[in-house]
Each structure stands twice: as C-alpha cells, then as structure tokens.
Design a protein around this motif. Sequence first.
Motif, PDB file in Angstrom:
ATOM      1  N   GLU A  42       0.849  -1.197   0.000  1.00 49.78           N
ATOM      2  CA  GLU A  42       0.000   0.000   0.000  1.00 49.78           C
ATOM      3  C   GLU A  42       0.886   1.249   0.000  1.00 49.78           C
ATOM      4  O   GLU A  42       2.083   1.169  -0.242  1.00 49.78           O
ATOM      5  N   LEU A  43       0.290   2.395   0.283  1.00 49.14           N
ATOM      6  CA  LEU A  43       0.956   3.678   0.063  1.00 49.14           C
ATOM      7  C   LEU A  43       2.334   3.755   0.719  1.00 49.14           C
ATOM      8  O   LEU A  43       3.326   4.089   0.060  1.00 49.14           O
ATOM      9  N   PHE A  44       2.413   3.458   2.003  1.00 43.60           N
ATOM     10  CA  PHE A  44       3.689   3.640   2.702  1.00 43.60           C
ATOM     11  C   PHE A  44       4.747   2.657   2.202  1.00 43.60           C
ATOM     12  O   PHE A  44       5.927   3.009   2.059  1.00 43.60           O
ATOM     13  N   GLU A  45       4.326   1.415   1.928  1.00 45.73           N
ATOM     14  CA  GLU A  45       5.276   0.455   1.369  1.00 45.73           C
ATOM     15  C   GLU A  45       5.751   0.908  -0.010  1.00 45.73           C
ATOM     16  O   GLU A  45       6.932   0.761  -0.348  1.00 45.73           O
ATOM     17  N   LEU A  46       4.823   1.469  -0.797  1.00 35.92           N
ATOM     18  CA  LEU A  46       5.194   1.939  -2.129  1.00 35.92           C
ATOM     19  C   LEU A  46       6.160   3.115  -2.050  1.00 35.92           C
ATOM     20  O   LEU A  46       7.106   3.214  -2.845  1.00 35.92           O
ATOM     21  N   LEU A  47       5.933   4.008  -1.093  1.00 40.98           N
ATOM     22  CA  LEU A  47       6.846   5.143  -0.926  1.00 40.98           C
ATOM     23  C   LEU A  47       8.237   4.669  -0.518  1.00 40.98           C
ATOM     24  O   LEU A  47       9.254   5.229  -0.955  1.00 40.98           O
ATOM     25  N   VAL A  48       8.280   3.631   0.310  1.00 44.07           N
ATOM     26  CA  VAL A  48       9.579   3.053   0.698  1.00 44.07           C
ATOM     27  C   VAL A  48      10.280   2.472  -0.530  1.00 44.07           C
ATOM     28  O   VAL A  48      11.500   2.650  -0.721  1.00 44.07           O
ATOM     29  N   CYS A  49       9.511   1.792  -1.398  1.00 47.15           N
ATOM     30  CA  CYS A  49      10.088   1.224  -2.625  1.00 47.15           C
ATOM     31  C   CYS A  49      10.638   2.326  -3.535  1.00 47.15           C
ATOM     32  O   CYS A  49      11.730   2.189  -4.116  1.00 47.15           O
ATOM     33  N   ILE A  50       9.885   3.416  -3.656  1.00 44.70           N
ATOM     34  CA  ILE A  50      10.327   4.527  -4.497  1.00 44.70           C
ATOM     35  C   ILE A  50      11.597   5.161  -3.920  1.00 44.70           C
ATOM     36  O   ILE A  50      12.538   5.499  -4.648  1.00 44.70           O
ATOM     37  N   TRP A  51      11.624   5.315  -2.584  1.00 49.37           N
ATOM     38  CA  TRP A  51      12.798   5.897  -1.934  1.00 49.37           C
ATOM     39  C   TRP A  51      14.038   5.022  -2.155  1.00 49.37           C
ATOM     40  O   TRP A  51      15.134   5.524  -2.453  1.00 49.37           O
ATOM     41  N   ALA A  52      13.822   3.715  -2.060  1.00 46.99           N
ATOM     42  CA  ALA A  52      14.944   2.799  -2.292  1.00 46.99           C
ATOM     43  C   ALA A  52      15.405   2.869  -3.744  1.00 46.99           C
ATOM     44  O   ALA A  52      16.612   2.824  -4.038  1.00 46.99           O
ATOM     45  N   ALA A  53      14.449   3.009  -4.678  1.00 46.68           N
ATOM     46  CA  ALA A  53      14.804   3.112  -6.098  1.00 46.68           C
ATOM     47  C   ALA A  53      15.561   4.404  -6.387  1.00 46.68           C
ATOM     48  O   ALA A  53      16.461   4.437  -7.233  1.00 46.68           O
ATOM     49  N   LEU A  54      15.199   5.483  -5.683  1.00 49.32           N
ATOM     50  CA  LEU A  54      15.894   6.764  -5.879  1.00 49.32           C
ATOM     51  C   LEU A  54      17.357   6.682  -5.456  1.00 49.32           C
ATOM     52  O   LEU A  54      18.214   7.392  -5.993  1.00 49.32           O
ATOM     53  N   LYS A  55      17.639   5.820  -4.497  1.00 56.19           N
ATOM     54  CA  LYS A  55      19.020   5.677  -4.033  1.00 56.19           C
ATOM     55  C   LYS A  55      19.898   4.988  -5.070  1.00 56.19           C
ATOM     56  O   LYS A  55      21.124   5.147  -5.063  1.00 56.19           O
ATOM     57  N   THR A  56      19.281   4.200  -5.915  1.00 55.31           N
ATOM     58  CA  THR A  56      20.051   3.460  -6.936  1.00 55.31           C
ATOM     59  C   THR A  56      19.528   3.791  -8.329  1.00 55.31           C
ATOM     60  O   THR A  56      19.476   2.918  -9.206  1.00 55.31           O
TER      61      THR A  56
END
Length: 710
Positions: free
Chosen positions: A160-174
């Motif tokens: 859901e939203l918070f998990e998706l935001l975590v995924c996006i944040w992790a993708a931004l790091k790489t």
Amino acid sequence: MKWNLFPTLRGYRRENLGKDVFSGVLIAALSIPISMGYAQIAGLPPVYGLYGSVLPIFLFAMLSTSPLFIFGVDAAPAAMVGAVLLSLGVAPGSAEAMQLVPALAFYTGLWLLLFSLLGAGKAVDYISTPVMGGFISGICCEIILMQTPKLLGSAAGSGELFELLVCIWAALKTVNVPSLLLGAATLALLLLGKKYFPKVPMVLVMLVAGALMTVVFHIDQYGVALLAAVEPGLPKFVLPVLDSIELSDGLSASLPVAIVILAETLLAENSYALKRDEQLDCNREILAFSLGNFAAALVGCCPVNGSVSRTAVNERNGGRTQLVSVVASVTMLLVLLLATGFIRYLPVPVLTAIVINALLGAVEFDLAKRLLHISRQEFFIFLGAFVGVLLLGAINGVVLGVVLSFVDVIIRAAAPRRAFLGVLPGKPGFYALDRVTGAKPIPHVVLYRFSGSLFFANVRLFQEDLEQSLQPDTTVVIVDASAVASIDITAADRLLALYQKLRARGVRFYLTEHIGEVNDKLRQYGAEELIDNGAVRRTIQAALLDAGIRHAVQTLSPDVSQEFETMRQLQEFEWAYGADAEERIEQHVRAILDRLQQTAEDRRAAALECCLHEDSRFAGVDEDELLLHLEGHTQELSALLGMPELRVLAELESERRHLFERLASEHPELVQSIRDARMKFDADFRARHPNSASHMDALRKHLHERYENR
C-alpha cells in the motif's frame, strides 16, 4: 440471463475496426510486461502471465456486456495469492506453487459463479459516484506508484501507500539515469502528442522507437532493463490439482480474492459505463469473471481480474468493442508461437511510461474538483475512498467509501428540506413562503412541507417545527407529506401523540399527499386512529375543505377547488386503507346497521340518511361503493326500517343514481372513469359476496318488472 455471445459486437460498425485492432495489438504488447511481472508476484514463472492473457481474455470478451473493459492478470489478485503462498510456507516458483496457484484460481472462479447466481451485481447500486470516482482514482494512483520504481531502473513496487513510498525511496538511491531519461522522455512525448498531434498513434511510435533503440544503441548495456526472454510455445491445458490444499482452506483463502475481483472490476466497469452512457448486465459480468478464472486455472495461471491500466490505454486509443480483447488474445497467441524473441527488445521504462500515461488520463480529479465546489460532503466521500484505497487496499477503500456514503445519507435524512407553504392570490398550488415572493400564508392555517422519510432520527425535528409554528389563532395544521416515502414505529408514535396533543388544544391536524403505503405503516404501527378520525387526507385541498375553510381557499386560489375532485381524490377511502378497504367498508356498513338497531324506529330513516353523509372520509366514488355494500343488506334494512325490500333497494339505487349524476355534472371529463370504477366495484362485490349479489339481482329483476308493468 441472456446467453448471446459477443454482445458488444452485435451490429458492429466497420469504421471501428481499425481502432479496435490497433488497440488490441497495443493491449497485448502492454500485457506482456504487466502479466509477466504479476505472475512472478503470484509465485509463478513469468511465462504463465502470458498464458493467462489468451483464453481467459477471450472468454471474457465472449460474455462481457462492457464494450471497453479489459480483463487479465492484474496486481491485486496476484499479490493476494502471493501472500497466501507466503503464509503456507510455499516457495514461489516451486512445484508445489505450480499446483496450488491454479487451484486457488479455480476456487476463485467457483466463488464468482456463486456470486453471479446470487445476483450480487445489485451490490454496485449501493455505491455512489463519489465512491466510484475515489476508488478508480485511488487504484490509478496506486498503480502509478507501483510502476514508478521501474522508471528509475528498479523492480515494480508492491504493497500500500507507505510500502510503495519506501520502494520509491529505495529506487531513488540506486536510480539508473538512462532509464529515468528514457521513461521521462517517453511520458513527455505521449502527453505532448495527445495535445498537439492527437491523430498520431504515439504509443505505437514509442514502442517501435524503444525497440529500435535497443537494437541500434544497445541501451541495455547502460543499465536499461529489457523484458525477459520467453520460451516459445502454447500453454498446456491441465486440470487444477484441487487436493493441493484442503477444501476448507482453499475456499477460505480464495474468498477474499473473489471479493476483490468482484468489487474492483465491477466498480471500475460501472464507472466507465457511467461516463460513456453504457448499460451493463452486472450479473453476467460476474459470470464472465468466473469463467475467466476457470480458464486461468486450466492453463496453470493465477486468478485474473479487470485491469484499470489496460482499460485506460484502450479508452485513450479509441477502442470501441470487445473485439479489442479478441485481438489482444489472438495477438498474444501469435506472440507465444512466433514472436517471443521480439519481447526481449522492449525497454521496460518505455512500457512503464505508456501505462502511467494511460492511468493519468483515467484519474477522476476533475470530479473531485466539482464536488469540492458543489458538495463538501460528497467531496469527503470521494477523498475517503481515494485515501482508503491508497492506505488500506482496494476492498477496504471501497468499504470506507460506502460507510461514509451511508453516514452522509443518515445525516441528510436526519435534516431534510422543510418549508412552510402559502398561496399566491389567483394562482393554483402552494408555494414556499421563504422562496416565492408574494406567497402568503392561509389565515389560521399552518401548511408545512417535509421532504424526507420520517424516522427516529428526524421526527423530533418535524415535531419541533410544527409546535414552534403554532400561533394563538392557529386552528389547522396540514402536513404536505408528498416526499415522505416511509415511516418507522418511532415516527408513527410521535405523529399520533402530536395529533392528540393538537386536538386537545382545538387544532385540527392533517397528514396529506403521501403514498398509500404510508397509511399501511400507520395502521401496522398502531396509529390507525389518525386514519379512522379523518386526520389522513389524500390532498391538501381535501384537508382544507374538510376543515371548513372552502371560502378562504377559493378566495386566495380559485383554481384549487376545481382541481380538488380528480379521480384519485374520488377514491380516498381505498387510498387510506389499501387492501383492507373492502373489509373496512363492510365493517362500516355493519356499524350503520348496529346504529339503526339502537335508534328509535320512527327515527331510523333519518339516522340512515345522516350515516350516509356524515363521514367525511368517504369521497364520491367511495360513497358509491358504500351504497353498493348497503344494497347487499336489504333484508336487514327492510326489517330495521319497516319497509319492503324492493323499496329499500329502490331508495338505495336512486341514491346511487343521483350520486353518479352529481359527480358527472361536476366532473364531466371523469364520467368514463367513474363508470369504470362502478363496474369494478360491482364485479368485486359479486366475487366477494356471491349470495348477496344473487339476492340483489333477483330484487332488481322484480323492481324492473314492476316499473315495466306500470
């Protein structure tokens, strides 16, 4: 349920062929990465996503009544099945998973078949437009957030939203810059192309351009993800291994999946149908969902669902009928046979940008903007469904939206529109005093309109309005209940108490204009006194005339009295008592006979005359039926009045004749209706009282012969 196949292709128009074929090919191309990815989430090898995009899609097209909607392997069911595997400790991609997932698809189809047989499609009628809009917008935004990491060079997000935001944040790091530039450029060109080059098939251009970039520039060497290679060949049909999971466990695990498919797909379908003014057969749609999932089980795939993202692409590119799904199914079949090698040249960021572009066009924020300006309550319902989907998932978001809708309904019902009415001199009708300039109250009369059903949450407001409106010179209170469709026992008790309280103060109370079923409820709830004492009248005019203010009505609104005696008003007794009217008239006749029995013999004729005309509940046609029932008691009347039966019958027949002539004179336009009503009464009387009818016929024959002999 109609069983005609391919209903959306009936009367097919050739001018739609090009757009349908193009959109079908495009949907197949987009389904390749989407289906492969979701199959992996469900615990299957990626190729099974392609298998699930052939037969299930074709069967859906064969049965669906939705011209636009696209079915296929999708996020929510795949994620739920993946969660079931995790809870059971089954490794994704294992032999056990390959047996368990199709079994869950079969059980899901079984649940959906049951929902169709139970007519669960009606459930969508209880979901409002703000809920649908918030749901679709939430789903679109959730999928956009899922796809965003793929633009950055990572795998798709989940949760859901918070998990998706975590995924996006992790993708931004790489972040992979070439992937981001390619995806962003594709999305920008699609958006600009829609505005400046609407006739150019920009999606197809982007697909071809992406494949060429792979071939010419080898963009995969710069970290741009390409679709995985797939072995060629068609899916094999296998019966699902149902004993791979206990029956009770399989049914309990698949029920939430079936509910999500039902709610998500049916809601989205109806949302699109509403925008395009299309008619859906919701139960047939659920059957199509069911057969699609049975087909998925036969090819070893996970449960399948309606796809908002692919539907958005279809709408954006002009698809008109389910030929799009047929073409997509056939195209996927050809890809599996002949073109699996082409798949590995498609850049993931390009495909992702195409999906995001379509989803941006499907969100309904324009509806939210409208609601914000015209109805704050409905805006918050939209917002609740939207945020609920993002935070809690599809089903919980819908539930939250529906709960908010029902809360809104209760709040509205608890404080409905109300108004005090008056008249405009020389004009018929009654007008709200606070909205119509020149409207004046009728002297000594409180005329009040209540626009909502009466129940426990608003009856106190109703009572307070009336009690606070009373003036020292008020003699009549009339309620226009034309918008009151129902009452509950609390309201019935309060109405009776209010009537008794006003009567004690010398104020006459009337409830008018409502549907007959409200009278049925009053009698069921023990408030029959209102009807028996004439406090329930069919029209405002009837109440005014019964209250003895005919002169005031004629002076202030001369046309009102002319409108009073319409055919529906001439049968007020039947309206008041409904199916019990016949029995109540017979009871009234018995009461008249009992009253005559207790009256001195020399005064019985005058008493009978008084009985016939004193009860104001009887309008013209009702009075005619009362006389007919009295004719069925000529023997008793003969004994009570001390006159021959023939004379009694002659007197009653004369009374009926004079009544008919009076009604015909006052309302010549209703003569045929009055005559038809009389014939109906006679026929009903004969059916209910055959012996009395036979006796009356014999008396009439004698009476006729006597007149002929004269």
